[in-house]
Enzyme design. Structure first.
Site, PDB file in Angstrom:
ATOM      1  N   ASP A 131       0.851  -1.178   0.000  1.00  0.00           N
ATOM      2  CA  ASP A 131       0.000   0.000   0.000  1.00  0.00           C
ATOM      3  C   ASP A 131       0.895   1.240   0.000  1.00  0.00           C
ATOM      4  O   ASP A 131       2.073   1.167   0.327  1.00  0.00           O
ATOM      5  CB  ASP A 131      -0.890  -0.029   1.244  1.00  0.00           C
ATOM      6  CG  ASP A 131      -1.989   1.012   1.177  1.00  0.00           C
ATOM      7  OD1 ASP A 131      -2.206   1.571   0.091  1.00  0.00           O
ATOM      8  OD2 ASP A 131      -2.634   1.262   2.207  1.00  0.00           O
ATOM      9  N   ASP A 148      -4.393  -3.372   5.524  1.00  0.00           N
ATOM     10  CA  ASP A 148      -4.768  -2.886   6.848  1.00  0.00           C
ATOM     11  C   ASP A 148      -6.268  -2.840   7.078  1.00  0.00           C
ATOM     12  O   ASP A 148      -6.706  -2.622   8.201  1.00  0.00           O
ATOM     13  CB  ASP A 148      -4.182  -1.495   7.111  1.00  0.00           C
ATOM     14  CG  ASP A 148      -4.613  -0.483   6.052  1.00  0.00           C
ATOM     15  OD1 ASP A 148      -5.456  -0.826   5.205  1.00  0.00           O
ATOM     16  OD2 ASP A 148      -4.091   0.653   6.074  1.00  0.00           O
ATOM     17  N   ASP A 187      -9.240  -6.121   3.087  1.00  0.00           N
ATOM     18  CA  ASP A 187      -7.932  -6.639   2.652  1.00  0.00           C
ATOM     19  C   ASP A 187      -7.721  -8.086   3.079  1.00  0.00           C
ATOM     20  O   ASP A 187      -6.813  -8.752   2.574  1.00  0.00           O
ATOM     21  CB  ASP A 187      -6.796  -5.784   3.242  1.00  0.00           C
ATOM     22  CG  ASP A 187      -6.732  -4.406   2.610  1.00  0.00           C
ATOM     23  OD1 ASP A 187      -7.187  -4.270   1.467  1.00  0.00           O
ATOM     24  OD2 ASP A 187      -6.234  -3.481   3.267  1.00  0.00           O
TER      25      ASP A 187
END
Length: 838
Positions: A308, A580, A584
């Protein structure tokens, strides 16, 4: 308990002492007695007990007592190693305990879930696992998944208990321990913990970290079984051959048991357990929690890192960088406060008003900090205004509004902020004005900035409308925020590139923002980027073709991350994936190595992951790969040493029958060698640092075998050289000295010192480390301890008699030293030969 400040620390500690920790009964760990029994019943120790019985039958009480003494030493060493590994896992289990955001002494702090007490004020948000039974005091659009308790998958809407309620809280006013917040935020008071919670009452138990069986462990167990079966057969044949040829059944049985001990590679399972357990423990010291131990094994094979942007590549500490108002821009930075023109004050003023005063969102916190700095002392900070109502962000409208009343005005003032397109929509702007704003948003995003639109409205009526669109909003301007790239990220990405690892950035941000951050981070942006819309338009074959040269994926929805992970896996990549959020979790599960963020990640993401980065930074992720390569490389060194060390022991056990010699090695000698071999495998090699240049090599193949042809060949060649040296020592020692005992003395001395040379030769296989190498502390202690024990066995007559040694003369000592040095040279040469092989 004050609902504004929560419990104070002394009161929380007192309640924790009174009520006990907030945890459910977990599977009991092995106690000391059970662990000792597991050690004692291992095959090696059963063989030793059998040997002791034979010595007693032969009437050799001294030999039996010495054997039992050595058995006790080795048992203690093995027990201590297992306890150390168990202690490392216990530490990891404590780290993996769910955490909760609570108010303590008026300050929001994250604490381990097991320290929660009745009366604690807990803050809940989307993605949190509810840590205890909580009565809701405030709730905003809160829905909770209670399937763990009820089996119903549909989320349940929760509401706060009104202050006027006098009856006990209803189920819809309670959040139960173990349930999952799927939407919204809430604040509540803990009413039950641990066994007293709903989860505790139905007898659920928490699972801990377990030493799962890995592919390498399965491979090793298979090899140990095969070798043990073959060794038992050969040992039986040796015992029969000795008895039939010499008529001595007890000595034949002793020779067979000695050979069985020599062949049995009992160190291998111990080595694997300790390497993986201590590898996870070492990672925890680097602030990386290993929730599933098998992940340590695969780290070194990682070929793709899907990461990310926010919080991983960037600091996740937003800062307001630029303001824009109708064609004019102002750059915030180190400029004096009075430099900001008055025209820019309103955009920052209303951005502050549209944010929470106690902000948890990084962007709102940054806006609040900028307002305090740039509007300090002006009339644009309204600390005395009263909040009337607010309209939260929703999936339908990416904007939020807050309604205020000032002390000196009857009209209500409304401040709104959100995605620029949502704010433009609220303001009902003409097409030309929309286009101008869109162009500015694109320009700001191209600089890597996160852009929010700001609007304001005045409302005269008392009854507020149901939706934000009913306000007559006026567009104020744009606020551009920056999440700076972490200082260590460019170097870490360069290290990944040198190690043959691709880094793919997956983010929900605007393409221009994503590409700007990618350039700053050092990612290759020459290949075309892919957006979420592009992913929807591509079939699997087309996506696979695009993955070859694409490293930036933007405007990606959480559910699309799963498809990307599966596409990388289909190409044969070993994928590590960071995440997170709640959504996900499927992608984290699908990746070979799921990595969750410990600080900003949700409980669901942490539960689905194999690793948790407690520091939330990219450098920690690279550290895990470095450790993974280190563990696999050191495992191979340890196994090559085990193979090489066992070969001369097997040869010395067989040689007497084949050559007509008396027994050379006896169980006591093999036990002495165990004092060298076991610590060397599990301590010395595990402590070895990563080879120089290891992070400049491509990842190992995911199907690479631990016991491959090259490793077995190296172990056999080194073992043959060591066997030749000890046999030479026996023959020459017997000729130069007083017969078989002198030969045994030289052979055993050469074997022990040769093992030290074998360790030194295998500590590094890197070409760049052919010169002197720094001695690790464990090896230094092994050398000193082995030297002291050998000197005791040779120099103390009572011990030498038990080992059937003779006092070595100067020529025999010199011969022993020459053979040991020759062995070291031979083993080092074999390592060089291994390096030269393609």
């Amino acid at each position: 308990m004050d609902p504004r400040t929560g419990l104070n620390t002394p009161e929380a500690e007192a309640r924790l002492q009174r009520d006990g920790p907030n945890e459910l009964p977990a599977a009991a760990r092995s106690g000391a007695a059970l662990l000792l029994w597991e050690v004692v019943r291992e095959p090696m120790f059963l063989l030793l007990v059998a040997c002791g019985a034979i010595y007693l039958a032969l009437g050799d009480r001294h030999e039996a007592l010495m054997l039992l003494g050595f058995v006790l030493v080795v048992i203690v060493m093995t027990f201590v190693q297992k306890r150390r590994s168990q202690a490392a896992l216990d530490a990891l289990r404590d780290l993996s305990s769910p955490r909760a955001l609570v108010l303590r002494d008026g300050v929001p702090v994250r604490v381990p879930g097991k320290t929660l007490v009745v009366g604690d004020l807990v803050l809940l948000a989307e993605g949190d696992r509810v840590p205890a039974d909580i009565e809701l005091l405030q709730a905003s659009y809160l829905t909770v998944d209670e399937s763990l308790l009820t089996g119903e998958s549909q989320p349940v809407l929760k509401q706060a208990r009104a202050s006027s309620d006098v009856e006990a809280a209803a189920p819809h006013q309670l959040c139960f321990s173990g349930s999952l917040v799927t939407q919204g935020t809430a604040q509540g008071c803990v009413v039950a913990t641990g066994p007293g919670s709903a989860l505790g009452r139905i007898g659920a138990s928490l699972g801990g970290i377990a030493m799962d069986e890995t592919p390498i462990q399965r491979e090793t167990a298979q090899i140990v079984r095969r070798v043990a079966m073959a060794g038992a057969s050969i040992a039986l044949l040796l015992a029969l051959g000795w008895a039939l040829s010499r008529g001595d059944w007890l000595t034949g049985l002793l020779a067979g048991l000695t050979l069985a001990m020599a062949i049995l590679p009992e160190e291998l399972p111990v080595v694997l357990t300790i390497f993986l357990g201590l590898g996870a423990w070492r990672l925890s010291r680097e602030r990386v929690l290993t929730r599933r131990i098998p992940a340590v094994e695969l780290l070194g094979a990682t070929t793709v890192l899907c990461v990310d942007k926010t919080g991983t590549l960037t600091r996740n500490q937003m800062e307001v960088r630029r303001l824009w108002v109708e064609g004019a821009a102002f750059e915030l930075g180190a400029q004096p406060i009075n430099v900001m023109a008055h025209a820019f004050h309103p955009v920052l003023e209303y951005a502050v008003l549209s944010s929470h005063r106690r902000a948890f969102d990084p962007m709102e916190a940054a806006i609040g900090a900028a307002g305090q700095h740039w509007l300090q002392g002006s009339e644009h900070l309204h600390g005395d205004w009263t909040l009337v109502s607010d309209y939260p962000l929703s999936r339908e409208l990416l904007a939020m509004s807050r309604v205020w009343r000032s002390p000196d005005q009857r009209e209500l003032l409304v401040a709104a902020k959100g995605a620029p397109e949502a704010i433009v929509d609220l303001c009902h702007l003409p097409a030309s004005h929309r286009q101008q704003i869109a162009e500015q948003v694109a320009a700001l995003a191209a600089d890597g900035l996160r852009v929010l639109g700001v609007a304001r409205a005045v409302f005269a009526a008392e009854a507020l409308p149901a939706i934000q669109h009913d306000f007559d909003f006026e567009f104020v301007g744009l606020v551009a925020l920056e999440d700076p790239v972490r200082a260590d990220v460019p170097a870490a990405i360069a290290e990944c590139r040198a190690a043959g690892i691709r880094v793919a950035m997956i983010t929900g941000d605007h393409p221009a923002t994503a590409l700007a951050i990618a350039r700053q981070a050092g990612l290759d942006v020459e290949g075309r980027h892919l957006t979420g819309a592009d992913l929807d338009a591509l079939d699997d074959a087309a996506l696979a073709a695009r993955l070859h040269d694409t490293q930036v994926f933007c405007r990606v929805r959480p559910e699309q991350k799963l498809r990307l992970v599966q596409a990388f896996r289909a190409r044969g990549d070993v994928v590590a994936m960071t995440g997170d959020g709640v959504n996900d979790a499927p992608a984290l599960r699908a990746a070979h190595i799921g990595v969750a963020m410990g600080g900003r990640g949700t409980d669901v993401a942490r539960e689905a992951a194999d690793l948790v980065l407690l520091n939330d930074d990219f450098g920690s992720l690279v550290t895990t790969i470095r450790y993974g390569r280190r563990v696999f490389a050191n495992l191979r060194k340890a196994i090559a040493f085990v193979l090489a060390a066992h070969l001369p022991i097997i040869g010395l056990a067989l040689a007497p029958l084949l050559m007509g010699w008396p027994l050379i090695l006896m169980p006591a000698h093999i036990l002495f060698l165990q004092l060298v071999i076991d610590p060397a495998c599990s301590i010395v090699f595990e402590a070895e640092a990563l080879e120089p240049g290891a992070m400049r090599q491509p990842p190992r193949r995911p199907d690479a075998r631990l016991f491959d042809v090259a490793l077995v060949r190296l172990g056999l060649l080194q073992g043959v050289g060591l066997l030749a040296a000890v046999l030479t020592g026996y023959v020459l020692g017997a000729q130069w000295g007083d017969g078989a005992d002198a030969g045994r003395t030289v052979a055993f001395g050469a074997l022990v010192l040769g093992n030290l040379g074998l360790i030194q030769a295998n500590r590094s296989w890197a070409a760049s480390a052919s010169g002197p190498r720094e001695v690790n502390g464990a090896f230094r202690w092994i050398v000193l301890g082995t030297g002291a024990l050998l000197a005791l066995a040779l120099g103390l007559p009572q011990v030498a008699e038990l080992f059937k040694f003779t006092a070595p003369s100067a020529p025999l000592l010199a011969l022993t030293a020459v053979l040991a040095l020759t062995t070291w040279g031979w083993c080092t040469a074999m390592v060089a030969l291994l390096r030269s092989q393609p």
